[in-house]
Design a protein around this motif. Structure first.
Motif, PDB file in Angstrom:
ATOM      1  N   CYS A 228      -1.663  51.683  79.552  1.00 25.05           N
ATOM      2  CA  CYS A 228      -0.507  50.945  79.062  1.00 25.05           C
ATOM      3  C   CYS A 228      -0.965  49.924  78.027  1.00 25.05           C
ATOM      4  O   CYS A 228      -2.152  49.620  77.919  1.00 25.05           O
ATOM      5  CB  CYS A 228       0.234  50.257  80.203  1.00 25.05           C
ATOM      6  SG  CYS A 228      -0.761  49.045  81.099  1.00 25.05           S
ATOM      7  N   ASP A 229      -0.006  49.401  77.260  1.00 26.07           N
ATOM      8  CA  ASP A 229      -0.289  48.399  76.235  1.00 26.07           C
ATOM      9  C   ASP A 229       0.871  47.410  76.204  1.00 26.07           C
ATOM     10  O   ASP A 229       2.027  47.808  76.019  1.00 26.07           O
ATOM     11  CB  ASP A 229      -0.455  49.081  74.878  1.00 26.07           C
ATOM     12  CG  ASP A 229      -0.830  48.105  73.764  1.00 26.07           C
ATOM     13  OD1 ASP A 229      -1.016  46.909  74.058  1.00 26.07           O
ATOM     14  OD2 ASP A 229      -0.937  48.546  72.608  1.00 26.07           O
ATOM     15  N   ASP A 230       0.564  46.125  76.383  1.00 29.40           N
ATOM     16  CA  ASP A 230       1.604  45.086  76.364  1.00 29.40           C
ATOM     17  C   ASP A 230       2.124  44.807  74.960  1.00 29.40           C
ATOM     18  O   ASP A 230       3.267  44.356  74.799  1.00 29.40           O
ATOM     19  CB  ASP A 230       1.062  43.773  76.937  1.00 29.40           C
ATOM     20  CG  ASP A 230       0.680  43.878  78.403  1.00 29.40           C
ATOM     21  OD1 ASP A 230       1.218  44.762  79.090  1.00 29.40           O
ATOM     22  OD2 ASP A 230      -0.166  43.075  78.844  1.00 29.40           O
ATOM     23  N   ASP A 231       1.308  44.988  73.947  1.00 31.82           N
ATOM     24  CA  ASP A 231       1.629  44.644  72.563  1.00 31.82           C
ATOM     25  C   ASP A 231       2.181  43.213  72.465  1.00 31.82           C
ATOM     26  O   ASP A 231       3.189  42.963  71.802  1.00 31.82           O
ATOM     27  CB  ASP A 231       2.624  45.639  71.958  1.00 31.82           C
ATOM     28  CG  ASP A 231       2.744  45.474  70.445  1.00 31.82           C
ATOM     29  OD1 ASP A 231       1.740  45.088  69.811  1.00 31.82           O
ATOM     30  OD2 ASP A 231       3.844  45.720  69.900  1.00 31.82           O
ATOM     31  N   GLY A 232       1.518  42.286  73.143  1.00 30.04           N
ATOM     32  CA  GLY A 232       1.891  40.880  73.031  1.00 30.04           C
ATOM     33  C   GLY A 232       2.906  40.400  74.046  1.00 30.04           C
ATOM     34  O   GLY A 232       3.117  39.193  74.181  1.00 30.04           O
ATOM     35  N   GLU A 233       3.556  41.312  74.745  1.00 27.31           N
ATOM     36  CA  GLU A 233       4.522  40.936  75.788  1.00 27.31           C
ATOM     37  C   GLU A 233       3.804  41.014  77.132  1.00 27.31           C
ATOM     38  O   GLU A 233       3.768  42.048  77.784  1.00 27.31           O
ATOM     39  CB  GLU A 233       5.729  41.878  75.770  1.00 27.31           C
ATOM     40  CG  GLU A 233       6.849  41.510  76.736  1.00 27.31           C
ATOM     41  CD  GLU A 233       7.583  40.252  76.321  1.00 27.31           C
ATOM     42  OE1 GLU A 233       7.015  39.155  76.559  1.00 27.31           O
ATOM     43  OE2 GLU A 233       8.693  40.356  75.769  1.00 27.31           O
ATOM     44  N   THR A 234       3.187  39.915  77.523  1.00 26.16           N
ATOM     45  CA  THR A 234       2.264  39.891  78.661  1.00 26.16           C
ATOM     46  C   THR A 234       2.852  40.536  79.909  1.00 26.16           C
ATOM     47  O   THR A 234       3.971  40.204  80.317  1.00 26.16           O
ATOM     48  CB  THR A 234       1.858  38.442  78.976  1.00 26.16           C
ATOM     49  OG1 THR A 234       1.301  37.851  77.804  1.00 26.16           O
ATOM     50  CG2 THR A 234       0.828  38.400  80.088  1.00 26.16           C
ATOM     51  N   ALA A 235       2.096  41.496  80.463  1.00 29.79           N
ATOM     52  CA  ALA A 235       2.401  42.200  81.718  1.00 29.79           C
ATOM     53  C   ALA A 235       3.485  43.261  81.575  1.00 29.79           C
ATOM     54  O   ALA A 235       3.765  43.991  82.528  1.00 29.79           O
ATOM     55  CB  ALA A 235       2.796  41.224  82.825  1.00 29.79           C
ATOM     56  N   ALA A 236       4.094  43.391  80.391  1.00 30.44           N
ATOM     57  CA  ALA A 236       5.186  44.360  80.237  1.00 30.44           C
ATOM     58  C   ALA A 236       4.679  45.795  80.340  1.00 30.44           C
ATOM     59  O   ALA A 236       5.327  46.648  80.965  1.00 30.44           O
ATOM     60  CB  ALA A 236       5.895  44.142  78.902  1.00 30.44           C
ATOM     61  N   GLY A 237       3.526  46.087  79.727  1.00 26.08           N
ATOM     62  CA  GLY A 237       2.994  47.445  79.787  1.00 26.08           C
ATOM     63  C   GLY A 237       2.671  47.860  81.206  1.00 26.08           C
ATOM     64  O   GLY A 237       2.964  48.995  81.625  1.00 26.08           O
ATOM     65  N   GLY A 238       2.067  46.940  81.980  1.00 30.52           N
ATOM     66  CA  GLY A 238       1.736  47.238  83.366  1.00 30.52           C
ATOM     67  C   GLY A 238       2.973  47.499  84.205  1.00 30.52           C
ATOM     68  O   GLY A 238       2.963  48.361  85.097  1.00 30.52           O
ATOM     69  N   ARG A 239       4.056  46.789  83.931  1.00 25.22           N
ATOM     70  CA  ARG A 239       5.298  47.007  84.672  1.00 25.22           C
ATOM     71  C   ARG A 239       5.924  48.347  84.306  1.00 25.22           C
ATOM     72  O   ARG A 239       6.515  49.017  85.158  1.00 25.22           O
ATOM     73  CB  ARG A 239       6.273  45.855  84.411  1.00 25.22           C
ATOM     74  CG  ARG A 239       5.814  44.538  85.057  1.00 25.22           C
ATOM     75  CD  ARG A 239       6.678  43.368  84.623  1.00 25.22           C
ATOM     76  NE  ARG A 239       6.174  42.113  85.164  1.00 25.22           N
ATOM     77  CZ  ARG A 239       6.790  41.404  86.121  1.00 25.22           C
ATOM     78  NH1 ARG A 239       7.896  41.844  86.663  1.00 25.22           N
ATOM     79  NH2 ARG A 239       6.272  40.266  86.544  1.00 25.22           N
TER      80      ARG A 239
END
Length: 300
Positions: A228-239
């Motif tokens: 996953c990749d957050d692209d600056g939105e912390t923890a968004a990719g993991g969610r």
């Protein structure tokens, strides 16, 4: 203006550019001689320079009744913009858009985003059928279409045709807009290529605030890959990845794009990101709509 139409107005203008959809002037409204509903002007995105919304394509006049989206919008005709020599294109785009509305509209559901994307898809298909000039282009088959972009043309490692994205509807809250797109993938390399193709070929996506990504792939001999990749939105990719794990989705990827609306959403943003992702998965046929609807509740 209904709340649904107001949200759609915000979403369309945040995705395609301010001024893409706007209420017609009083003179234009009077010319249509209708007391039922409001008249709006839609400038179809696309054309010679992606992002030059006002001049790229002819504009279309639409009437929204007070019952919209329970009733479909009425496509009235093209809107005179002072351009010359484009009557053929205007007539073609009018027919394409009217057909697109008829195809994507469902009672109770806003439809402009899906209709615009359908028209873009048809226009792109028409471009692919056109012969490629043999002189002045050389080996760069993208030169004639992407010379106005601020990014380099796609490298030979990228797929030559657009990935088979399935798009969600726009999710809007406090002027922030979220759009998700999913696609089947068979390897981590392909997933990375799809992301790069998206960023290289679409200025609106490239200039968005965040493009959050997650993918899960079953490999040979019982191996599996996920990232996953957050692209600056912390923890968004993991969610997003956790959502895919809960839904037991494999051999697919999702990219959720956010255009920031100027107001912080706090933890609520994660629910909106997942809502857009779920909608894309549903439209791709990866999960039953009834199961997703129960989780979404009545959230916008």
């Amino acid at each position: 203006m209904s709340e649904a139409l107001a949200d759609e107005l915000e979403a369309i203008n945040s995705i395609y550019g301010e001024g893409t959809l706007f209420k017609a002037s009083q003179d234009d409204a009077i010319a249509d001689d209708s007391s039922d509903g409001a008249i709006y002007i839609l400038s179809l995105p696309g054309g010679e320079a992606e992002g030059d919304i006002a001049s790229a394509r002819p504009s279309i006049r639409l009437r929204f009744s007070s019952a919209y989206p329970d009733e479909p919008p009425t496509v009235l005709g093209t809107h005179s913009s002072g351009e010359h020599g484009r009557r053929g294109a205007a007539a073609r785009d009018l027919v394409l858009f009217r057909d697109a509305v008829g195809e994507v509209y469902e009672p109770g559901q806003v439809c402009l985003f899906d209709a615009i994307e359908k028209v873009k898809e048809l226009l792109d298909a028409a471009k692919e059928d056109e012969p490629v000039p043999e002189s002045g282009v050389g080996s760069n088959a993208f030169d004639g279409e992407q010379h106005d972009y601020d990014a380099a043309v796609p490298t030979p490692d990228l797929p030559l045709s657009p990935p088979p994205w399935v798009l969600s509807g726009p999710v809007v809250e406090l002027k922030s807009t979220f759009i998700a797109r999913s696609a089947p993938v068979t390897s981590p390399t392909q997933a990375a290529q799809y992301v790069q193709h998206l960023l290289s070929s679409d200025r609106k996506i490239r200039s968005a605030t965040h493009n959050m990504t997650a993918w899960r792939i079953r490999g040979p001999n019982g191996t599996s890959f996920q990232d996953c990749d957050d692209d600056g939105e912390t923890a968004a990719g993991g969610r997003l990845l956790h959502l895919m794990q809960l839904m037991d989705l494999w051999d697919t990827m999702v990219v959720v794009t956010r255009w920031y609306g100027g107001q912080k959403l706090g933890p609520r943003r994660f629910a909106l990101i997942n809502q857009a992702a779920r909608d894309s998965f549903v439209k791709a046929g990866l999960v039953a709509e009834t199961a997703v609807a129960k989780k979404k509740g009545h959230g916008k």
